[in-house]
Design a protein around this motif. Structure first.
Motif, short mmCIF file in Angstrom:
data_model
loop_
_atom_site.label_atom_id
_atom_site.label_comp_id
_atom_site.label_asym_id
_atom_site.label_seq_id
_atom_site.Cartn_x
_atom_site.Cartn_y
_atom_site.Cartn_z
N SER A 34 0.84 -1.19 0.00
CA SER A 34 0.00 0.00 0.00
C SER A 34 0.87 1.24 0.00
O SER A 34 2.10 1.17 -0.06
CB SER A 34 -0.90 0.01 1.23
N THR A 35 0.20 2.34 0.08
CA THR A 35 0.91 3.61 0.12
C THR A 35 1.76 3.73 1.38
O THR A 35 2.74 4.46 1.41
CB THR A 35 -0.12 4.75 0.08
N PHE A 36 1.36 3.03 2.40
CA PHE A 36 2.02 3.21 3.70
C PHE A 36 2.97 2.07 4.04
O PHE A 36 3.12 1.71 5.20
CB PHE A 36 0.97 3.32 4.80
N ASP A 37 3.56 1.52 3.03
CA ASP A 37 4.44 0.39 3.32
C ASP A 37 5.61 0.79 4.20
O ASP A 37 6.20 -0.05 4.87
CB ASP A 37 4.95 -0.20 2.01
N ALA A 38 5.93 2.05 4.17
CA ALA A 38 7.09 2.47 4.95
C ALA A 38 6.82 2.41 6.44
O ALA A 38 7.75 2.28 7.24
CB ALA A 38 7.48 3.89 4.55
N ILE A 39 5.56 2.47 6.80
CA ILE A 39 5.22 2.45 8.22
C ILE A 39 4.81 1.04 8.60
O ILE A 39 3.77 0.55 8.15
CB ILE A 39 4.08 3.43 8.53
N PRO A 40 5.62 0.38 9.36
CA PRO A 40 5.34 -1.03 9.63
C PRO A 40 4.00 -1.25 10.33
O PRO A 40 3.29 -2.19 10.01
CB PRO A 40 6.49 -1.48 10.52
N PHE A 41 3.68 -0.34 11.22
CA PHE A 41 2.43 -0.52 11.96
C PHE A 41 1.24 -0.50 11.02
O PHE A 41 0.36 -1.37 11.05
CB PHE A 41 2.30 0.59 13.01
N VAL A 42 1.25 0.48 10.15
CA VAL A 42 0.14 0.61 9.22
C VAL A 42 0.09 -0.59 8.29
O VAL A 42 -0.97 -1.12 7.97
CB VAL A 42 0.27 1.92 8.42
N ARG A 43 1.27 -1.02 7.88
CA ARG A 43 1.30 -2.14 6.96
C ARG A 43 0.70 -3.38 7.59
O ARG A 43 -0.11 -4.08 6.99
CB ARG A 43 2.74 -2.40 6.53
N GLU A 44 1.09 -3.63 8.81
CA GLU A 44 0.55 -4.80 9.48
C GLU A 44 -0.95 -4.69 9.66
O GLU A 44 -1.70 -5.65 9.45
CB GLU A 44 1.23 -4.98 10.85
N TYR A 45 -1.34 -3.50 10.03
CA TYR A 45 -2.77 -3.30 10.25
C TYR A 45 -3.55 -3.56 8.96
O TYR A 45 -4.55 -4.27 8.95
CB TYR A 45 -3.02 -1.88 10.75
N LEU A 46 -3.03 -2.99 7.89
CA LEU A 46 -3.73 -3.17 6.63
C LEU A 46 -3.75 -4.63 6.22
O LEU A 46 -4.77 -5.15 5.74
CB LEU A 46 -3.04 -2.34 5.55
N GLN A 47 -2.63 -5.26 6.39
CA GLN A 47 -2.56 -6.67 6.03
C GLN A 47 -3.64 -7.47 6.76
O GLN A 47 -4.37 -8.27 6.18
CB GLN A 47 -1.17 -7.20 6.38
N LYS A 48 -3.72 -7.17 8.03
CA LYS A 48 -4.67 -7.92 8.85
C LYS A 48 -6.11 -7.61 8.41
O LYS A 48 -6.91 -8.52 8.19
CB LYS A 48 -4.47 -7.53 10.32
N GLU A 49 -6.38 -6.34 8.28
CA GLU A 49 -7.74 -5.94 7.93
C GLU A 49 -8.16 -6.50 6.58
O GLU A 49 -9.26 -7.01 6.41
CB GLU A 49 -7.84 -4.41 7.89
#
Lengths: 577, 422
Positions: free
Chosen positions: A158-173
């Motif tokens: 996603s656009t926020f791949d640089a932010i690990p937290f966001v990436r994990e959250y998105l992955q999960k969601e």
């Protein structure tokens, strides 16, 4: 029987992707979204990739022109990707407060002001592994059910791949959402689509099917496709009970409308039947849910003859039985060619169906002709099937050796040839054509050989037709749209009248055995040759099934019981009357 | 239209000398009232009563396709005997207060000894408290509020919601507010994700405590002071405007997320000779959100407001404009209402006085008011309209929200709200 999976043509259809995107977009926005998503989710890009999924056919439960039921195992590790666009709320306080009652909200002044960020998510490296139950009925459309969670893994960028937290959250969601989509929405979409698409012309329908298939790669195996390839054997028996055990573990009972498949009782009876044949025992078990295909009787032969004289010969019926893909027309014409040329022989040899002794009743049949509806077809690997066919043919020839020894020699290769051609490339007629031509030649030149071959064709036709086709009086308006319906109907009457009587069907084998000597040798020759092929094939398979069933039975008792119960509750319509 | 319970609650604030406007949370109250007013949806009927000076009850029946309702009760230890609650006799503005919130002169906190009550050598005074509960049906949502004046400068407010549909079955918010006039602060804790919050407001300018130190702020003296400024007390000239700044910080302990914002406000006071106006700027540095509003009371009957939002990160912007127009009853005397209102604009010298005078003004002018029209429009084409008026003994408000963008339907919501209280 062969399945033809067209994966790449999906990409060629320009309108498909747009339509699929629309449907996906609708589906994604149907459910209430988490508060962090503040805009509609729009499917931006969709590509199914070039790698088709791996499909393993575990079981085909019901096979007819207007219905299909099967279980598949699908693994997909392709290069399909999907790009979504939406906007997310970046302020956690805003998201948090929007879900809380305002009464206890701290009601911040501006700390909860929103910051919406456009978000682009790409889903790629999708790995799916699922057991799929596919039920198709012309009236009810296509139902597809996942027996397990199909999503194995998925890469979300996603656009926020640089932010690990966001990436994990998105992955999960997204994994969660996608699971919901696959389990709930995709079946609904496909069902809707299938219902909608059933109205238009058949050709268009086929296209739609392609689309549908591609929409959901999982549903690749269309109900029609299996029928498209001319089935060699009316009963394709496979000893796939190992798979069946897997299926049993999936507890598939709920989704089956009729459990007419693989009834253990019937399998045992089949086994007994085989034994009786081998031993020439007069005891024949009655098989409730199975009807042996009977060949046309003398009178039918006459009709066949006349029908062949018509512009649209009996072959048409067969074409329909294959549920009318274009390939069918080919095969049909070929068949027609063969038989028509061979007609003299056919006519001369007259009654083919005598073996089952059903021909006599034929005249009354067309009116209330019942057709065998249920057929349990389990598909094995094609090669194995071919070999089996071969061996069966041989066996059949040996069995019918009493009638003519020459048949076996010439007759054996033919079926294999045909079968191979049909199986490998269902739509392509050429090989078959050649074969049928040869047949014709043979028929002309060598009546005996021709007999053997041509009947076989007719047998195939009959069997095919009988399997998929519903009895005419049963569902009179079944294919109102298809232009070739009428001829097919007629032919079907002529052909299948013989097959209809279940009582007789029970006694078929014995009758056949007893009749062998008494009946006109020609009749016998003709029908048995084809009939024996089929019969022997079936018997062999039945024996194998029975054996396996017995083996399986100990382990998987519950499953079979269940199936049997279901079947008994709802007997196949063919035996209704 | 003000909810009856809110009306009583505001009366409680007034009676207990709590200035609810001196808080960072109400920094933009004026523009919010003009721009973010809710439009009713469906039909809603309120029946309320202040049966005793200590007890109030209210019942609501609402229908938005589904029938729902609520029962609410309120108890206050501080009697409110003089609070007019009957819609029959109450002027309209009592329940539909003017959106433009005139910044009142700062009120110094009451001296602590004011609150002391001695009897036989012992203090017997208690703290004023307010209890409020509301049960929503059929969802069985319960709201509860406990309000307590701890000291003249402090107030504790505990609100709770119990609802099975909420995570953990509900949440509780505790808020401790301090108001020293010159500055105020609020500390809050919410059980929901353990949110901690602090917000404060600082008013620039003279400190009311200095001026009034040791002096009983009696109305009489202030009347005198207002009239003869050069005499006795030698006060500086009455300020005509005030500049305030504040900030808020939140942090959720459980979800480890926070938020903050800062804001400033410039508003004219009652002494201002021109038309009153208020300007605010709030900034959310974390999210890059910048919001500025400008509200003006163009006349006694007309208030205008506009707000511009801009996000420096996403470049999103939004503009909202709103207005409020009061309609006077047709009277034989021409322009009588206007004159009356004009005269009232100069009132409110003293904060304590102003409360009473405000009431008087409403008392006097309220009879002339036929209704009030509020409207707002934003750049996305959504329009909100609200009309509040009176039919016989009922106060009603009807409103609609319209989407001019041409979506699925033009009118996205229509509602009517009727209130009767005795």
């Amino acid at each position: 029987m062969a399945f033809n999976f067209n994966w790449s043509p999906l990409t060629a259809d320009a309108s498909f992707y747009t339509r699929a995107q629309e449907l996906l977009t609708t589906a994604l926005n149907k459910y209430p979204k988490p508060p962090i998503i503040v805009d509609d989710i729009i499917v931006n890009e969709l590509n199914l990739g070039s790698v088709p999924p791996d499909l393993e056919i575990l079981e085909i439960g019901d096979l007819a022109e207007d219905r299909f039921r099967g279980i598949f195992k699908m693994c997909y590790t392709g290069d399909a990707y999907l790009t979504l666009k939406t906007r997310v709320q970046a302020n956690p306080l805003n998201t948090y407060l929007s879900t809380r009652p305002s009464f206890t909200s701290p009601q911040p002044l501006a700390a909860s002001s929103g910051l919406t960020i456009p978000l682009q998510i790409t889903l790629s490296e999708i790995k799916l592994s699922a057991f799929i139950i596919l039920v198709f009925s012309r009236q009810k459309g296509l139902t597809l059910v996942f027996r397990n969670d199909p999503l194995e893994s998925l890469k979300v960028s996603s656009t926020f791949d640089a932010i690990p937290f966001v990436r994990e959250y998105l992955q999960k969601e997204i994994e969660g959402q996608l699971r919901t989509l696959l389990m709930d929405e995709v079946p609904a979409i496909i069902h809707r689509l299938s219902l909608r698409l059933w109205v238009p012309e058949y050709r268009a329908k086929e296209d739609e099917e392609l689309a549908r298939r591609s929409r959901n790669p999982i549903s690749d195996e269309q109900p029609v496709d299996p029928l498209a390839s001319p089935p060699q054997d009316p009963i394709d028996v496979s000893g796939n009970f190992l798979d069946a055990s897997q299926i049993a573990s999936l507890s598939l009972d709920s989704n089956y409308e009729h459990h007419s498949l693989f009834s253990q009782k019937n399998l045992l009876r089949l086994a007994a039947l085989t034994d009786s044949h081998r031993t020439l025992s007069l005891f024949t078990p009655g098989i409730r849910d199975a009807v042996f295909r009977a060949w046309t009787g003398p009178s039918e032969k006459g009709e066949l003859h006349t029908s062949s004289a018509r512009p649209i010969p009996p072959g048409i019926s067969r074409a329909h039985s294959w549920s009318g893909t274009t390939s069918h027309t080919y095969t049909f014409s070929d068949n027609q060619e063969g038989p028509s040329s061979a007609k003299p022989t056919l006519s001369s040899f007259g009654s083919t169906a005598t073996g089952f002794g059903l021909g006599g009743n034929r005249s009354s049949k067309p009116s209330n002709g019942r057709r065998k509806k249920r057929r349990v077809v389990n598909l094995r690997k094609k090669a194995a099937g071919g070999e089996d066919g071969q061996s069966v043919t041989d066996e059949g020839s040996t069995i019918s050796g009493t009638t003519s020894s020459a048949q076996s020699e010439h007759g054996a290769p033919w079926p294999c040839q045909e079968r191979e051609g049909e199986m490998v490339t269902p739509p392509q007629s050429p090989p078959r054509k050649a074969a049928s031509r040869e047949q014709a030649l043979l028929d002309d030149n060598m009546p005996t050989l021709g007999r053997r071959v041509t009947p076989r064709n007719t047998i195939i036709e009959q069997s095919d037709e009988s399997t998929p086709k519903p009895p005419q009086d049963w569902i009179p308006n079944h294919h109102p749209s298809s232009p070739s319906t009428r001829p097919r109907l007629r032919t079907s009457h002529t052909y299948h009248s013989s097959t209809q009587q279940p009582e007789k069907a029970q006694a078929q084998t014995s009758v056949q055995a007893s009749q062998t000597s008494s009946i006109n040798p020609f009749q016998y020759l003709e029908s048995p040759t084809g009939g024996i092929l089929e019969q022997a094939w079936m018997m062999k398979m039945a024996g194998e099934i029975a054996r396996r069933v017995n083996e399986e039975k100990a382990a998987k008792h519950g499953f079979w019981d269940r199936t049997r119960d279901g079947m008994e509750e709802i007997p196949p319509p063919a035996y209704g009357s | 239209m003000l909810d009856f319970m809110d009306y009583v609650q505001h009366a409680f604030y007034e009676a207990s000398h709590w200035n609810r406007n001196n808080s960072y949370g109400t920094l933009t109250a004026t523009s919010q009232a003009l721009l973010d007013f809710p439009t009713p949806l469906g039909v809603r009927l309120h029946i309320s009563s202040l049966s005793t000076p200590h007890f109030a009850s209210s019942y609501t029946l609402a229908s938005t396709g589904l029938l729902s309702g609520s029962l609410s009760y309120l108890y206050t230890s501080l009697p409110l005997p003089s609070l007019p609650t009957a819609t029959r006799s109450l002027p309209l503005p009592a329940f539909t207060p003017t959106s433009y919130r005139q910044i009142q002169r700062l009120r110094p906190p009451d001296p602590a000894w004011w609150w002391e009550t001695w009897h036989a050598g012992r203090r017997i005074d208690t703290r004023d408290a307010l209890l409020y509960g509301r049960l929503y049906l059929p969802h069985s949502t319960l709201e509860a509020l406990y309000l307590r004046r701890l000291t003249p400068t402090r107030q504790l407010k505990i609100s709770a919601v119990s609802d099975a549909r909420l995570p953990n079955g509900g949440s509780v918010l505790a808020l401790l507010a301090q108001d020293h006039g010159k500055w105020s602060a609020e500390y809050m804790y919410s059980t929901d994700s353990a949110l901690l919050g602090v917000r404060g407001l600082y008013n620039f300018g003279p400190d009311p405590r200095d001026r009034d130190a040791g002096i009983i702020p009696s109305p009489v003296m202030h009347e005198l002071a207002g009239d003869e400024k050069t005499t006795v007390l030698a006060e500086p000239a009455e300020p005509v405007s005030r500049f305030s700044a504040g900030a808020e910080v939140y942090y959720g302990l459980l979800n480890k997320s926070g938020g903050m914002s800062t804001g400033i406000r410039f508003a004219t006071l009652a002494a201002h000779t021109g038309f009153p106006y208020t300007m605010t700027v709030t900034l959310n540095p974390l999210m890059g959100n910048l919001s500025s509003s400008y509200s003006v009371r163009a006349g006694e009957l007309l208030s205008l407001s506009s707000r511009f939002d801009f996000n420096v990160y996403s470049y999103e912007s939004d503009v909202v404009m709103g207005m409020e127009l009061w309609k006077l009853k047709d009277r034989d005397g021409s322009g009588g209402g206007g004159v009356v209102v004009e005269g009232e604009g100069k009132e409110g010298e003293d904060s304590k006085m102003s409360g009473r005078k405000e009431g008087e003004r409403e008392e006097s002018a309220g009879g002339d008011v036929a209704g009030c029209l509020k409207a707002r429009i934003d750049q996305r084409g959504s329009v909100g309209l609200l009309w509040e008026g009176r039919i016989k003994e009922l106060v009603y408000s009807c409103g609609t929200s319209i989407d001019l963008r041409g979506g699925k339907d033009l009118i996205t919501g229509v509602g009517l709200e009727v209130q009767y209280s005795s």
